[in-house]
Design an enzyme around this catalytic site. Structure first.
Site, PDB file in Angstrom:
ATOM      1  N   HIS A 134      17.029   5.509  -5.819  1.00 44.58           N
ATOM      2  CA  HIS A 134      17.092   4.755  -4.530  1.00 44.58           C
ATOM      3  C   HIS A 134      17.118   5.713  -3.121  1.00 44.58           C
ATOM      4  CE1 HIS A 134      17.506   0.465  -6.297  1.00 44.58           C
ATOM      5  NE2 HIS A 134      17.904   1.257  -7.277  1.00 44.58           N
ATOM      6  N   LYS A 182      22.567  -4.127   9.052  1.00 41.45           N
ATOM      7  CA  LYS A 182      22.502  -3.203   7.931  1.00 41.45           C
ATOM      8  C   LYS A 182      23.831  -2.507   7.896  1.00 41.45           C
ATOM      9  CE  LYS A 182      18.377  -1.675   9.511  1.00 41.45           C
ATOM     10  NZ  LYS A 182      17.398  -1.804   8.740  1.00 41.45           N
ATOM     11  N   ARG A 183      24.194  -1.815   6.680  1.00 45.47           N
ATOM     12  CA  ARG A 183      25.184  -0.698   6.868  1.00 45.47           C
ATOM     13  C   ARG A 183      25.154   0.284   7.927  1.00 45.47           C
ATOM     14  NH1 ARG A 183      29.015  -1.020   2.385  1.00 45.47           N
ATOM     15  NH2 ARG A 183      29.493   1.011   3.494  1.00 45.47           N
ATOM     16  N   LYS A 205      20.122   5.469   9.632  1.00 51.30           N
ATOM     17  CA  LYS A 205      19.704   4.129  10.055  1.00 51.30           C
ATOM     18  C   LYS A 205      19.485   3.933  11.368  1.00 51.30           C
ATOM     19  CE  LYS A 205      21.414   1.843   5.874  1.00 51.30           C
ATOM     20  NZ  LYS A 205      20.376   1.224   5.033  1.00 51.30           N
ATOM     21  N   THR A 244      15.162  -3.687   2.428  1.00 53.32           N
ATOM     22  CA  THR A 244      14.846  -4.870   2.155  1.00 53.32           C
ATOM     23  C   THR A 244      15.050  -5.925   3.252  1.00 53.32           C
ATOM     24  OG1 THR A 244      16.813  -5.072   0.880  1.00 53.32           O
ATOM     25  CG2 THR A 244      15.030  -4.660  -0.336  1.00 53.32           C
ATOM     26  N   LYS A 252      13.145  -9.562   4.849  1.00 54.89           N
ATOM     27  CA  LYS A 252      13.923 -10.764   4.970  1.00 54.89           C
ATOM     28  C   LYS A 252      13.511 -11.097   6.484  1.00 54.89           C
ATOM     29  CE  LYS A 252      17.139  -9.391   1.851  1.00 54.89           C
ATOM     30  NZ  LYS A 252      18.586  -8.400   1.760  1.00 54.89           N
TER      31      LYS A 252
HETATM   32  C1  26Q Z   1      27.863   6.894  -5.285  1.00 59.21           C
HETATM   33  C2  26Q Z   1      28.755   7.630  -5.773  1.00 59.21           C
HETATM   34  C3  26Q Z   1      30.018   7.384  -5.777  1.00 59.21           C
HETATM   35  C4  26Q Z   1      30.244   5.902  -4.665  1.00 59.21           C
HETATM   36  C5  26Q Z   1      29.368   5.205  -4.428  1.00 59.21           C
HETATM   37  C6  26Q Z   1      27.905   5.675  -4.492  1.00 59.21           C
HETATM   38  C7  26Q Z   1      26.897   4.777  -4.029  1.00 59.21           C
HETATM   39  C8  26Q Z   1      27.196   3.513  -3.884  1.00 59.21           C
HETATM   40  C9  26Q Z   1      26.181   2.869  -3.409  1.00 59.21           C
HETATM   41  C10 26Q Z   1      25.705   5.273  -3.778  1.00 59.21           C
HETATM   42  C11 26Q Z   1      24.635   4.421  -3.284  1.00 59.21           C
HETATM   43  C12 26Q Z   1      24.643   3.441  -3.040  1.00 59.21           C
HETATM   44  C13 26Q Z   1      24.036   2.206  -2.358  1.00 59.21           C
HETATM   45  C14 26Q Z   1      22.578   2.696  -2.210  1.00 59.21           C
HETATM   46  C15 26Q Z   1      21.634   1.689  -1.727  1.00 59.21           C
HETATM   47  O1  26Q Z   1      22.041   0.662  -1.369  1.00 59.21           O
HETATM   48  N1  26Q Z   1      20.581   2.091  -1.331  1.00 59.21           N
HETATM   49  C16 26Q Z   1      19.378   1.182  -0.570  1.00 59.21           C
HETATM   50  O2  26Q Z   1      18.800   0.680  -1.696  1.00 59.21           O
HETATM   51  C17 26Q Z   1      18.019  -0.312  -1.511  1.00 59.21           C
HETATM   52  C18 26Q Z   1      17.374  -1.056  -2.803  1.00 59.21           C
HETATM   53  O3  26Q Z   1      16.331  -0.275  -3.213  1.00 59.21           O
HETATM   54  C19 26Q Z   1      16.834   0.367  -0.351  1.00 59.21           C
HETATM   55  O4  26Q Z   1      16.199  -0.652   0.123  1.00 59.21           O
HETATM   56  C20 26Q Z   1      17.688   1.174   0.694  1.00 59.21           C
HETATM   57  O5  26Q Z   1      16.521   1.806   1.156  1.00 59.21           O
HETATM   58  C21 26Q Z   1      18.536   2.024   0.129  1.00 59.21           C
HETATM   59  O6  26Q Z   1      19.300   2.641   1.083  1.00 59.21           O
END
Ligand code: 26Q
Length: 896
Positions: free
Chosen positions: A420, A615-616, A621, A733, A737
């Site tokens: 991702h 968004k976050r 972003k 995503t 929406k």
């Molecule tokens: C990793 C290690 C330790 C703690 C947390 C994490 C962690 C947690 C959440 C790393 C990444 C995430 C989330 C990532 C995320 O939401 N990515 C998004 O995924 C979407 C679905 O595919 C995409 O549409 C977005 O572009 C992407 O940013």
């Protein structure tokens, strides 16, 4: 782990009825075992249907709608017995609980039927492993999917309640950070709706994503104790308890029979994984899959050495630590925090899930490991569950005694990995040391996997300089680290990105060497999607209804055939239709205006353009780019006013009236993201309280953006921002929406924006900015030649520096990152392009704003809106799931 109690496999006729399910043969055998008399009593009262019949839930589509009486009866029963309340003290919260339990009863029956059916069919099952499932609320979704919303609403009305108010009582299940977690939630909806046999596996956090409060303009985090009231949707499977070990040591022994060496892991800490199940109903199908989330509990085995030494307190404290494992979701999005407890969570979850999967498989296929990959596909949602690859190899080699190669060939056929992100800071790496302490046997296996892998690479690519160290799963750094993405690639048969551009990028950047090693075919793309049940029907009932009328589809079948939206193109010249379309948008803007008033106290005018970015909060972003542009607009308006131009003239000649909406959480430790939030709130304070400005410009930050708020926000945009630095947003995503709800997009050529443009046409989207292929070069240039700040942005910086938006020291690092430290996210490079694109799109929107009586507006903006929606069918998560099923999992839907 071998001591997990599986159902008795005793042969007939001594079969014992157990609580963990049966094989088809066992069911037949058991049937013969039960005395006829007992069978009669069971049959008289069973709520379960025969496998062929549909559930008893009253259906809206049946004639004039279903009969609400059955719901009413169940509702009252649950109020009086389950909740121990009555007509006189049943408030909305109790009504929500009773409704949910009544509906859950229906789901459980469908769930049970589905599981029986799937077991008897004995086809391949999919398991989606995700540390996050950002589900939001369940009640409305269940009603829509069961096709009994109208009936339930009538029932509630008859009982003196309003369904909308009842729905509002439910807390969001916020078990995720953002895109990745919400994607998992959309996927389980589609798996059920498209009749696949597919389970989700995750963790049942006690605290979901934190609640965001805005205090004096700053983000403050509060814990999200979402289980304050009992959760009516969960089914606690107290009988499913899987022991999970950590720590300890590994020793070698020899097989008593063959004399072959065996590695034995003796853990030093044990916790139990208890299963909590959530039924996932499909849309208008009885197919109801399971989402199984694990909770950690202490074992009843005490550390007797501590007891004997009299350290009772210490022994109990150790036990209590067990519950900490699943207590909180890590609130980072796209950032690897590298915390030991996070690794513990990962192994706990993965180990419990695999043992559950293996147990289920062994029941139907004892002693037949060859068939394992024909029966099971496991999808890894990012690298978070990568240790599953190692765990399955360990189960097969250490516990099931399979030879290494045979085990490895099974493992690699089962797993597939979804990436991702390409951003270095989000790629997981774990220190070798830490893994060695927590999972000593797994570390050995990782080294063995790497050894065999590198040997193969060396054999096949003897002349490739530096290749071995570049693809090694172990990074020879200080400290040494395990590169989880590399392990995931080596242990999977397919690797996919989440949008075309992203899938191409991973092949040419971070995983380039693996394309050399494994070839192109291992790498593929599955563009993300969203479930139209939640993101159209549930979020935007008015638009969903208008569409169902236009398509002459009174039963909303288009929600599972989203390509049918294409027929909306026929209405693009239908004035009456366009007007209705515009009114729906206007009503949704009123709904959002009310939310804004409730949340912030700010009154906004629903007839101005709603320009939204939710968004976050992340530098990549680029909410900072957006807020700088807002500041520029404000300064320019002020300049015009002070040079004597009237507000009316500004509205006519320069700027349309606009509301800028922001929302999103910053990771608690992400200083820069928090600074951006603070700046937005300060600008909001200044602009909204400037008496000269009126409705020409307003700025709002909506606190605590979550799924339920997204359901109100997405239908209300005229324009939404998806403006990441090109090449950084894997897919996005929320762009889907917003577009599915008739909002237009201003965006960069990044992630799924590219395919949205292809589908809806470039005349219906506003793209701008430098392309991904130029990013590297620009960054390089910034470092060696400095960053060029355009005049427009410079004005913005000057105003911030002057203290116009509060203490400038607080924004120093944000601005300096751009002007003095290389502007990594290319804010300065894209700033003027962003402004120009705004001018262009505002000309299309029209100087009369969203005035529904204005025909220019109807002819331009609204047409684009209709054409966008008409061509968004591709972005249904149903299509994604079909692609995964066909190209990665090799599974077929089960006919109903
Ligand atoms: C990793 C290690 C330790 C703690 C947390 C994490 C962690 C947690 C959440 C790393 C990444 C995430 C989330 C990532 C995320 O939401 N990515 C998004 O995924 C979407 C679905 O595919 C995409 O549409 C977005 O572009 C992407 O940013």
């Amino acid at each position: 782990m071998g001591d997990y109690l599986t159902p008795s496999e005793l042969p007939h006729p001594k079969l014992k009825r157990t609580n963990t399910g049966f094989t088809p043969n066992q069911i037949i055998a058991l049937d013969a075992e039960i005395p006829e008399g007992a069978k009669k009593v069971w049959s008289k009262y069973t709520q379960l249907d025969s496998f062929t019949k549909n559930s008893k839930t009253p259906k809206d589509d049946s004639g004039q709608g279903g009969d609400p009486a059955q719901f009413e009866k169940n509702f009252v029963k649950h109020v009086e017995t389950t909740l121990a309340r009555n007509m006189y003290n049943c408030d909305d919260l109790a009504a929500y609980q009773a409704s949910s339990i009544a509906i859950r009863d229906e789901l459980i029956l469908e769930w049970a039927n589905t599981q029986q059916k799937q077991t008897i069919h004995d086809g391949k099952r999919v398991y989606y492993l995700s540390l996050e499932f950002l589900m939001g609320r369940a009640l409305d979704n269940a009603l829509i999917n069961l096709n009994s919303r109208k009936t339930t609403s009538t029932g509630l009305e008859n009982l003196g309640f309003n369904l909308e108010d009842v729905i509002e009582q439910e807390p969001d299940a916020g078990l995720g950070n953002g895109g990745l977690g919400r994607l998992a939630a959309c996927f389980v909806d589609s798996l059920s709706s498209k009749n696949y046999s597919g389970w989700g596996y995750g963790l049942n956090y006690q605290y979901g994503i934190f609640k965001q409060k805005i205090i004096d303009g700053y983000q403050v985090e509060a814990p999200d104790y979402w289980l304050k009231f009992s959760n009516p949707w969960e089914i606690v499977r107290s009988e499913i308890q899987i022991p999970i070990d950590f720590g300890g040591y590994v020793y070698e022994t020899h097989d008593i029979n063959t004399g072959a060496p065996r590695r034995i892991w003796n853990g030093s800490e044990r916790v139990l994984a208890v299963a909590i199940d959530f039924p996932i109903p499909g849309y208008k199908t009885s197919n109801t899959n399971n989402l199984r989330l694990w909770t950690s509990k202490p074992t009843t085995e005490f550390d007797f050495t501590k007891f004997n030494s009299g350290d009772y307190q210490q022994s109990v404290a150790q036990q209590q630590k067990a519950e900490a494992i699943t207590s909180v979701l890590y609130p980072n999005d796209n950032f690897d925090s590298g915390k030991a407890l996070r690794l513990k969570q990962q192994y706990f979850w993965v180990s419990a899930s695999l043992h559950d999967i293996v147990r289920r498989y062994k029941k139907n296929h004892p002693n037949n490991w060859e068939k394992f990959p024909d029966q099971i596909a496991i999808q890894l949602n990012d690298t978070h569950p990568t240790i599953a690859i190692v765990e399955l190899q360990r189960i097969l080699v250490d516990l099931e005694n399979l030879p290494w190669d045979k085990a490895w060939s099974i493992v690699t056929k089962v797993f597939a990995y979804t990436n991702h992100t390409v951003m270095a800071e989000a790629l997981e790496k774990w220190p070798v040391d830490l893994i060695g302490r927590l999972l000593p046997r797994h570390l050995e296996i990782i080294y063995d996997i790497n050894f065999f892998f590198l040997k193969e690479v060396e054999r096949n690519f003897p002349d490739y300089q530096g290749l071995l160290s570049r693809v090694s799963i172990i990074e020879e750094s200080q400290p040494k680290q395990v590169r989880m993405a590399f392990l995931a690639i080596v242990g999977s048969h397919k690797v996919n990105g989440v949008a075309e551009l992203h899938s191409e990028l991973i092949k040419t950047t971070i995983f380039k060497d693996f394309v050399t090693v494994f070839g192109e075919d291992k790498f593929t793309n599955v563009t993300n999607g969203i479930t139209p049940r939640r993101w159209l029907r549930q979020a935007n009932p008015e638009l969903a209804k208008l569409i169902s009328e236009a398509l002459n589809d009174p039963n909303y079948d288009y929600l599972t055939n989203l390509g049918n939206l294409k027929k909306l193109e026929d209405f693009v010249d239908d004035e009456k239709f366009l007007k209705k379309w515009d009114i729906v948008k206007f009503n949704n803007k009123i709904r959002l205006a009310n939310l804004i008033k409730e949340e912030t106290g700010i009154e906004v005018d629903p007839s101005v353009m709603f320009d939204i970015q939710v968004k976050r909060i992340h530098e990549y972003k680029r909410q900072q780019l957006n807020i700088f542009a807002v500041i520029y607009r404000y300064l320019h308006i002020k300049e015009l006013l002070s040079s004597g131009v009237s507000i009316e003239e500004i509205k006519l000649k320069h700027y349309i009236s606009k509301l800028s909406v922001f929302g999103g959480k910053a990771a608690p430790g992400y200083y820069m993201a928090k600074t951006i939030i603070h700046l937005i709130n300060s600008v909001s304070e200044v602009v909204n309280n400037d008496p000269e400005i009126g409705n020409l410009l307003k700025v709002v930050f909506i606190p605590d953006y979550n799924v339920s708020k997204a359901e109100i926000i997405c239908p209300a945009s005229d324009l939404s921002n998806h403006i990441s630095t090109a090449g950084t947003e894997a897919s996005g995503t929320s762009n889907m929406k917003f577009a599915l709800n008739g909002g237009l997009i201003i965006g960069t050529v990044d992630g799924a924006n590219v395919e949205i443009t292809r589908e809806i046409g470039e005349e219906n989207i506003f793209l701008f900015g430098n392309l991904a292929e130029s990013v590297e070069e620009l960054r390089h240039k910034h470092i060696y030649q400095g960053v060029e700040i355009p005049e427009t942005l410079s004005k913005v910086f000057q105003s911030i520096d002057s203290g116009r938006f509060g203490n400038p020291d607080e924004y120093r690092s944000l601005l300096d990152g751009i002007r003095n430290h290389g502007d990594y996210y290319l804010v300065a490079d894209d700033f003027e392009l962003f402004l120009e694109t705004h001018t262009k799109l505002e000309n299309v929107y029209g100087h009369h704003g969203g005035d529904v009586t204005d025909s220019t507006h109807l002819h331009n903006w609204v047409k684009k809106s209709v054409l966008s929606v008409a061509n968004m069918g591709f972005f249904s998560s149903d299509r994604c799931i079909d692609e995964y099923a066909e190209n990665i999992w090799d599974v077929e839907p089960l006919s109903q």
